[in-house]
Design a protein around this motif. Structure first.
Motif, PDB file in Angstrom:
ATOM      1  N   ASP A 116       0.798  -1.225   0.000  1.00 41.53           N
ATOM      2  CA  ASP A 116       0.000   0.000   0.000  1.00 41.53           C
ATOM      3  C   ASP A 116       0.830   1.275   0.000  1.00 41.53           C
ATOM      4  O   ASP A 116       0.771   2.073  -0.925  1.00 41.53           O
ATOM      5  CB  ASP A 116      -0.987  -0.007   1.171  1.00 41.53           C
ATOM      6  CG  ASP A 116      -0.346  -0.305   2.520  1.00 41.53           C
ATOM      7  OD1 ASP A 116       0.899  -0.419   2.612  1.00 41.53           O
ATOM      8  OD2 ASP A 116      -1.091  -0.437   3.517  1.00 41.53           O
ATOM      9  N   PHE A 117       1.646   1.479   1.046  1.00 39.40           N
ATOM     10  CA  PHE A 117       2.391   2.721   1.193  1.00 39.40           C
ATOM     11  C   PHE A 117       3.893   2.440   1.208  1.00 39.40           C
ATOM     12  O   PHE A 117       4.334   1.365   1.639  1.00 39.40           O
ATOM     13  CB  PHE A 117       1.982   3.441   2.482  1.00 39.40           C
ATOM     14  CG  PHE A 117       0.498   3.695   2.588  1.00 39.40           C
ATOM     15  CD1 PHE A 117      -0.128   4.595   1.738  1.00 39.40           C
ATOM     16  CD2 PHE A 117      -0.270   3.020   3.530  1.00 39.40           C
ATOM     17  CE1 PHE A 117      -1.495   4.815   1.822  1.00 39.40           C
ATOM     18  CE2 PHE A 117      -1.634   3.238   3.630  1.00 39.40           C
ATOM     19  CZ  PHE A 117      -2.257   4.137   2.769  1.00 39.40           C
ATOM     20  N   THR A 118       4.658   3.416   0.774  1.00 37.38           N
ATOM     21  CA  THR A 118       6.106   3.223   0.714  1.00 37.38           C
ATOM     22  C   THR A 118       6.697   2.895   2.072  1.00 37.38           C
ATOM     23  O   THR A 118       7.666   2.139   2.163  1.00 37.38           O
ATOM     24  CB  THR A 118       6.791   4.483   0.168  1.00 37.38           C
ATOM     25  OG1 THR A 118       6.514   5.605   1.040  1.00 37.38           O
ATOM     26  CG2 THR A 118       6.311   4.798  -1.240  1.00 37.38           C
ATOM     27  N   ARG A 146       2.915   8.106   1.246  1.00 37.14           N
ATOM     28  CA  ARG A 146       2.896   8.037  -0.204  1.00 37.14           C
ATOM     29  C   ARG A 146       2.544   6.611  -0.625  1.00 37.14           C
ATOM     30  O   ARG A 146       3.100   5.638  -0.111  1.00 37.14           O
ATOM     31  CB  ARG A 146       4.272   8.409  -0.752  1.00 37.14           C
ATOM     32  CG  ARG A 146       4.356   8.558  -2.257  1.00 37.14           C
ATOM     33  CD  ARG A 146       5.818   8.630  -2.725  1.00 37.14           C
ATOM     34  NE  ARG A 146       6.618   9.517  -1.906  1.00 37.14           N
ATOM     35  CZ  ARG A 146       6.737  10.825  -2.101  1.00 37.14           C
ATOM     36  NH1 ARG A 146       6.084  11.393  -3.099  1.00 37.14           N
ATOM     37  NH2 ARG A 146       7.497  11.558  -1.308  1.00 37.14           N
ATOM     38  N   CYS A 147       1.634   6.480  -1.561  1.00 35.53           N
ATOM     39  CA  CYS A 147       1.287   5.156  -2.060  1.00 35.53           C
ATOM     40  C   CYS A 147       2.405   4.610  -2.932  1.00 35.53           C
ATOM     41  O   CYS A 147       3.131   5.366  -3.582  1.00 35.53           O
ATOM     42  CB  CYS A 147      -0.007   5.202  -2.870  1.00 35.53           C
ATOM     43  SG  CYS A 147      -1.497   5.435  -1.872  1.00 35.53           S
ATOM     44  N   ALA A 151      -1.740   5.965  -6.722  1.00 31.81           N
ATOM     45  CA  ALA A 151      -2.530   6.017  -5.485  1.00 31.81           C
ATOM     46  C   ALA A 151      -3.976   5.591  -5.704  1.00 31.81           C
ATOM     47  O   ALA A 151      -4.540   4.835  -4.913  1.00 31.81           O
ATOM     48  CB  ALA A 151      -2.481   7.434  -4.904  1.00 31.81           C
ATOM     49  N   ARG A 154      -4.207   1.868  -5.954  1.00 31.76           N
ATOM     50  CA  ARG A 154      -4.009   1.208  -4.656  1.00 31.76           C
ATOM     51  C   ARG A 154      -5.307   1.197  -3.851  1.00 31.76           C
ATOM     52  O   ARG A 154      -5.648   0.200  -3.213  1.00 31.76           O
ATOM     53  CB  ARG A 154      -2.920   1.923  -3.852  1.00 31.76           C
ATOM     54  CG  ARG A 154      -1.515   1.802  -4.377  1.00 31.76           C
ATOM     55  CD  ARG A 154      -0.913   0.425  -4.102  1.00 31.76           C
ATOM     56  NE  ARG A 154      -1.257  -0.526  -5.128  1.00 31.76           N
ATOM     57  CZ  ARG A 154      -0.587  -0.691  -6.271  1.00 31.76           C
ATOM     58  NH1 ARG A 154       0.473   0.061  -6.507  1.00 31.76           N
ATOM     59  NH2 ARG A 154      -0.963  -1.583  -7.140  1.00 31.76           N
ATOM     60  N   PHE A 155      -6.052   2.314  -3.869  1.00 29.66           N
ATOM     61  CA  PHE A 155      -7.293   2.383  -3.096  1.00 29.66           C
ATOM     62  C   PHE A 155      -8.431   1.635  -3.787  1.00 29.66           C
ATOM     63  O   PHE A 155      -9.332   1.131  -3.117  1.00 29.66           O
ATOM     64  CB  PHE A 155      -7.684   3.839  -2.840  1.00 29.66           C
ATOM     65  CG  PHE A 155      -6.689   4.591  -1.990  1.00 29.66           C
ATOM     66  CD1 PHE A 155      -6.089   3.990  -0.896  1.00 29.66           C
ATOM     67  CD2 PHE A 155      -6.329   5.896  -2.293  1.00 29.66           C
ATOM     68  CE1 PHE A 155      -5.166   4.660  -0.111  1.00 29.66           C
ATOM     69  CE2 PHE A 155      -5.420   6.588  -1.524  1.00 29.66           C
ATOM     70  CZ  PHE A 155      -4.830   5.974  -0.428  1.00 29.66           C
ATOM     71  N   ARG A 161      -7.549   0.575   2.623  1.00 28.02           N
ATOM     72  CA  ARG A 161      -6.312   1.351   2.683  1.00 28.02           C
ATOM     73  C   ARG A 161      -6.588   2.824   2.936  1.00 28.02           C
ATOM     74  O   ARG A 161      -5.736   3.547   3.456  1.00 28.02           O
ATOM     75  CB  ARG A 161      -5.520   1.169   1.387  1.00 28.02           C
ATOM     76  CG  ARG A 161      -4.904  -0.217   1.242  1.00 28.02           C
ATOM     77  CD  ARG A 161      -4.353  -0.439  -0.156  1.00 28.02           C
ATOM     78  NE  ARG A 161      -3.627  -1.710  -0.242  1.00 28.02           N
ATOM     79  CZ  ARG A 161      -3.264  -2.289  -1.370  1.00 28.02           C
ATOM     80  NH1 ARG A 161      -3.586  -1.707  -2.534  1.00 28.02           N
ATOM     81  NH2 ARG A 161      -2.595  -3.437  -1.368  1.00 28.02           N
ATOM     82  N   GLY A 165      -4.735   4.682   5.815  1.00 26.77           N
ATOM     83  CA  GLY A 165      -4.012   5.923   5.582  1.00 26.77           C
ATOM     84  C   GLY A 165      -4.349   6.980   6.622  1.00 26.77           C
ATOM     85  O   GLY A 165      -3.468   7.647   7.170  1.00 26.77           O
ATOM     86  N   PRO A 176       0.031  13.174   3.822  1.00 25.92           N
ATOM     87  CA  PRO A 176       0.056  12.553   2.487  1.00 25.92           C
ATOM     88  C   PRO A 176       0.666  13.463   1.432  1.00 25.92           C
ATOM     89  O   PRO A 176       0.549  14.693   1.514  1.00 25.92           O
ATOM     90  CB  PRO A 176      -1.425  12.296   2.209  1.00 25.92           C
ATOM     91  CG  PRO A 176      -2.143  13.356   2.988  1.00 25.92           C
ATOM     92  CD  PRO A 176      -1.337  13.545   4.234  1.00 25.92           C
ATOM     93  N   THR A 180      -1.568  11.073  -3.202  1.00 23.61           N
ATOM     94  CA  THR A 180      -2.247  10.241  -2.199  1.00 23.61           C
ATOM     95  C   THR A 180      -3.428  10.985  -1.588  1.00 23.61           C
ATOM     96  O   THR A 180      -4.522  10.422  -1.421  1.00 23.61           O
ATOM     97  CB  THR A 180      -1.263   9.808  -1.096  1.00 23.61           C
ATOM     98  OG1 THR A 180      -0.180   9.077  -1.699  1.00 23.61           O
ATOM     99  CG2 THR A 180      -1.947   8.943  -0.062  1.00 23.61           C
TER     100      THR A 180
END
Length: 446
Positions: A116-118, A146-147, A151, A154-155, A161, A165, A176, A180
């Motif tokens: 999901d996120f870095t 950050r995705c 982004a 990802r959602f 997510r 977040g 964000p 994102t």
């Protein structure tokens, strides 16, 4: 930068996989949290070994096939357990939550790319050190959320997510990046497709975040919260027009919520306590009034928590507190004992906390009441420490004594309540002899 050190059992699992010819790394929270100087609650390991190969490597240990379809097995040692998952790429997410299928891969890069996120896509092993392919360490240092990759995608894959977040922002203070943030708002309606149990779990966690972070999240992402609780939308910008308030309903809610201790039922109470105000609003005699709003807020709270499938205990306590958040309370010992008897110790003190949080988020005109609530808390603590009588279990007489005096049926309970009230109000001491005399005297009068 803080050095990462896994406990021996977790390092041992990784080393055994490596010694068997496979790649293996800790990933996710067990890497992220140490880099932030935070404790780790569980360990996730990602590996190039297929599930059956992992089971073969740890054939002498207890293995639980927790998610074999997605390549996950849990290996249990005497010192702890860890989920071990094969490197994979995910198929299509048709339910906005889980991939329809997964494809195992030998590439760590491909595995990290699906996350999901870095900040959750940083891997670590003692032998290889930190593997950071997407700038997660730098984002951690800058507290940027950050995705990984696109982004919006990802959602769309997993709408939960979005809530995760918000939780990362509330708990850790992440902010964000532009893409994102935009995607969080644009994809918010997808939350309607997520199971209520998952929503409630994330909601409770993020509401218990740090107040200075939580207030920003509630303010800037109210449109997301309104998807979960539609009544929130009407509270934003709803001016109260009363000398007791210097904020609109939503800003008051944010201030009250962030001033109470981070326990789920207390934070939920402050979230719901005034959501019933807009439909109750009336303006007369130069001021706004919200007669009956506590009952309306209670109803909103009860049906929403039921819809989100909160556990019964949380629902019971939260609904109780919302319904009574504006009831009169003072520091009179007699009233305190009656409240302790009626509500119980935990809910009585919780109700005081709710009153303090509520009034602390109002205009200065309401501030004088806060001192009364603190005084009430001190008096209640003294009553408890000195074991003063405020309930039937502390009364020096019981039902058997009433039967001996000739009372029958419902009279027994009524007489015990009468005697308890007499003790609380100071009309009779809590001694067996005095209470029996008082009971007989009242019987003769009756």
């Amino acid at each position: 930068m803080i050095d990462i050190k896994f406990p021996e059992y977790a390092e041992g699992l990784i080393e055994r996989l490596e010694n068997s010819g496979f790649e293996a790394y800790g990933v996710g929270g067990c890497v992220r949290n140490p880099l932030m100087g935070l404790p780790v609650s569980d360990y996730d390991i990602t590996t190039s070994a297929l599930p059956e190969e992992t089971e073969q490597v740890f054939r002498d240990m207890k293995i639980v096939e927790t998610g074999l379809k997605h390549g996950t097995v849990t290996v249990v040692s005497k010192d702890g357990s860890a989920e071990i998952t094969t490197y994979r790429t995910d198929g299509q997410y048709k339910d906005r939550r889980h991939p329809e299928n997964v494809k195992f891969t030998l590439s760590l890069e491909e595995d990290l790319a699906r996350r999901d996120f870095t900040v959750n896509a940083v891997a670590y092993s003692k032998s290889k050190g930190i593997v950071d392919l997407y700038g997660g360490v730098d984002d951690l240092n800058k507290r940027i959320l950050r995705c990984v990759g696109n982004a919006g995608k990802r959602f769309e894959e997993d709408a939960l997510r979005i809530m995760r977040g918000l939780r990362f922002m509330s708990v850790y203070g992440f902010v964000p990046d532009g893409d994102t943030e935009t995607a969080l708002h644009e994809k918010r309606e997808l939350l309607k497709e997520i199971s209520p149990e998952r929503i409630s779990c994330e909601l409770s966690k993020l509401l218990c975040g740090r107040s200075e972070y939580l207030s920003r999240v509630l303010r800037e992402y109210r449109d997301i919260f309104s998807v979960i609780i539609p009544e929130i939308a009407e509270c934003h910008g709803f001016e109260q027009h009363t000398h007791y308030h210097d904020r609109d309903v939503w800003e008051h809610t944010i201030a009250a919520l962030c001033s109470i201790e981070p326990k789920a039922h207390l934070r939920l109470t402050m979230l719901f306590h005034d959501l019933g105000k807009p439909p109750c609003y009336q303006f007369y005699n130069g001021e706004g009034h919200f007669k009956g709003h506590a009952a309306v807020s209670r109803d909103i709270c009860e049906r929403t928590l039921a819809r989100l499938r909160y556990d019964g205990n949380t629902v019971k306590k939260t609904v109780f507190l919302v319904e009574r958040h504006d009831m009169p309370m003072n520091d009179d010992p007699v009233m305190i004992k009656k409240h302790l008897n009626r509500f119980g110790e935990e809910l009585y003190f919780d109700l005081l906390k709710v009153h303090i949080a509520d009034d602390s988020a109002k205009a200065p005109a309401a501030a004088n009441r806060i001192a009364v609530y603190y005084s009430a808390a001190e008096t209640a603590e003294r009553i408890l420490s000195e074991k003063e009588c405020f309930s039937l279990k502390n009364l020096a007489v019981n039902g058997s004594d009433m039967i001996k005096l000739g009372f029958k049926g419902v009279e027994i309970g009524e007489k015990l309540d009468f005697l308890l009230n007499a003790v609380i109000e100071g009309k009779c001491t809590n001694s067996c002899d005095e209470l029996l005399k008082y009971a007989m005297k009242s019987k003769n009068i009756d």
